[in-house]
Design an enzyme around this catalytic site. Structure first.
Site, PDB file in Angstrom:
ATOM      1  N   GLY A  87      -3.790  -7.294  -9.855  1.00  0.00           N
ATOM      2  CA  GLY A  87      -3.719  -6.085 -10.773  1.00  0.00           C
ATOM      3  C   GLY A  87      -4.218  -6.256 -11.990  1.00  0.00           C
ATOM      4  O   GLY A  87      -3.838  -6.939 -12.865  1.00  0.00           O
TER       5      GLY A  87
ATOM      6  N   CYS B 278       0.824  -1.164  -0.012  1.00  0.00           N
ATOM      7  CA  CYS B 278      -0.061  -0.067   0.061  1.00  0.00           C
ATOM      8  C   CYS B 278       0.907   1.399  -0.082  1.00  0.00           C
ATOM      9  O   CYS B 278       1.732   1.370   0.791  1.00  0.00           O
ATOM     10  CB  CYS B 278      -0.900   0.163   1.175  1.00  0.00           C
ATOM     11  SG  CYS B 278      -2.003   1.557   1.206  1.00  0.00           S
TER      12      CYS B 278
ATOM     13  N   HIS C  63       1.518  -7.587  -6.648  1.00  0.00           N
ATOM     14  CA  HIS C  63       0.796  -6.708  -7.337  1.00  0.00           C
ATOM     15  C   HIS C  63       1.834  -6.095  -8.606  1.00  0.00           C
ATOM     16  O   HIS C  63       2.650  -5.469  -8.308  1.00  0.00           O
ATOM     17  CB  HIS C  63       0.278  -5.366  -6.725  1.00  0.00           C
ATOM     18  CG  HIS C  63      -0.651  -4.471  -7.048  1.00  0.00           C
ATOM     19  ND1 HIS C  63      -1.650  -3.634  -6.689  1.00  0.00           N
ATOM     20  CD2 HIS C  63      -0.795  -4.098  -8.547  1.00  0.00           C
ATOM     21  CE1 HIS C  63      -2.004  -2.888  -7.690  1.00  0.00           C
ATOM     22  NE2 HIS C  63      -1.676  -3.254  -8.488  1.00  0.00           N
TER      23      HIS C  63
END
Length: 326
Positions: A206, A93, A165
């Protein structure tokens, strides 16, 4: 309980709360569900129960945000005692708020610390401890940067499973939303990682928008994590068990799923829950179907009214043409 990472729904802040997860679980028994990220500070010092969930949500992973090995170990132990099936550390994040707390994507630059965090958690729990990360941060986006990170965290921390991701994160200059959209996706890099670390379990996250896309990724990787698409078009989850896990159970109709939510909603309302907090997760159920707009509008305009109950959903369901039989 053993569980598979073959398909999972990403941890999404403000989205994948317990109401959302209960709703998703009605559509798929096999998909691994994740909590929203919960910080170690919230669990250790916060008021309220940040680990509460519904028993029906299993298999369920708790995503933790933090960088203090001792605090993470304490939270992981609590989570295992509460019955969580996996503990996941957020190293992906990019928000400012998260960086200021020294966790999230900025930790990619500190692989030894991440290894220490994972090792501390693994020492006190038996459930899997996993890491969700990016392919790089800022200008540190070479393949070597990623492989160094994975090497250290797996060898020194004992982490056996990574969800990648497939975008890098810009730690300044982009909002979290922009960081999910602007940096280009690089799936081949994740595929290469699996080839080079074949002994590790590697999943990708993703931009995955369909089960067909997931199947393509699964030719190269162990798992696929779907994010926004699972939230905005949740009905794609209804055929996961059949398409990806070999289930023979019939695929539920959308209307069945709505009706199966009724007892849960009644029980939650009786505990003082607010209808809109539950129904907001259901708005995309009829995505791209005739009547979808009317369904969304009716719920959005009425779920927040004082005293509103099941009739809001029943009336919204009546807006979907019966002959569609969905």
């Amino acid at each position: 309980m053993t569980h598979s990472c073959r398909l999972s729904v990403a941890p999404m802040l403000d989205w994948t709360d317990r109401h959302c997860r209960y709703f998703h679980r009605l559509m798929t028994k096999e998909t691994l569900l994740y909590t929203e990220m919960v910080t170690t500070g919230a669990i250790i010092h916060g008021k309220g129960d940040f680990l509460a969930y519904n028993e029906e949500e299993h298999p369920l992973a708790l995503q933790l945000g933090g960088s203090n090995p001792e605090d993470l170990a304490k939270c992981a132990k609590l989570a295992q005692e509460r019955g969580y099936d996996e503990i996941n550390l957020n190293v992906g994040c990019p928000s400012d708020r998260v960086q200021n707390g020294r966790f999230g994507a900025c930790l990619m630059a500190e692989p030894q610390l991440v290894a220490d965090c994972v090792a501390a958690m693994k020492e006190v729990v038996d459930v899997p401890v996993t890491v969700k990360t990016r392919i790089g941060i800022d200008d540190q986006d070479s393949y070597e940067f990623l492989t160094d990170f994975v090497s250290i965290v797996s060898e020194k921390g004992g982490c056996e499973q990574f969800t990648i991701h497939a975008r890098k994160a810009w730690l300044s200059g982009l909002s979290p939303k922009e960081n999910r959209e602007i940096p280009p996706l690089d799936y081949p890099r994740a595929y290469q990682l699996k080839q080079d670390f074949s002994h590790l379990t590697i999943a990708i996250n993703g931009g995955v928008k369909s089960l067909e896309e997931a199947k393509v990724h699964l030719q190269h990787l162990d798992g696929v994590m779907i994010g926004r698409e699972a939230y905005q078009s949740p009905y794609l989850l209804a055929s996961v068990d059949q398409e990806l896990f070999g289930s023979n159970a019939p695929v539920k109709k959308r209307s069945e799923i709505v009706e199966e939510m009724y007892p849960y909603i009644e029980a939650q309302l009786a505990k003082g829950a607010y209808l809109g907090h539950i129904t907001r997760h259901m708005l995309g159920l009829f995505q791209n179907m005739p009547g979808a707009r009317q369904w969304r509008r009716h719920i959005s305009e009425n779920a927040h009214k004082p005293g509103s109950g099941l009739e809001v959903l029943q009336d919204a369901l009546a807006k979907i043409p019966k002959e569609l039989n969905v």
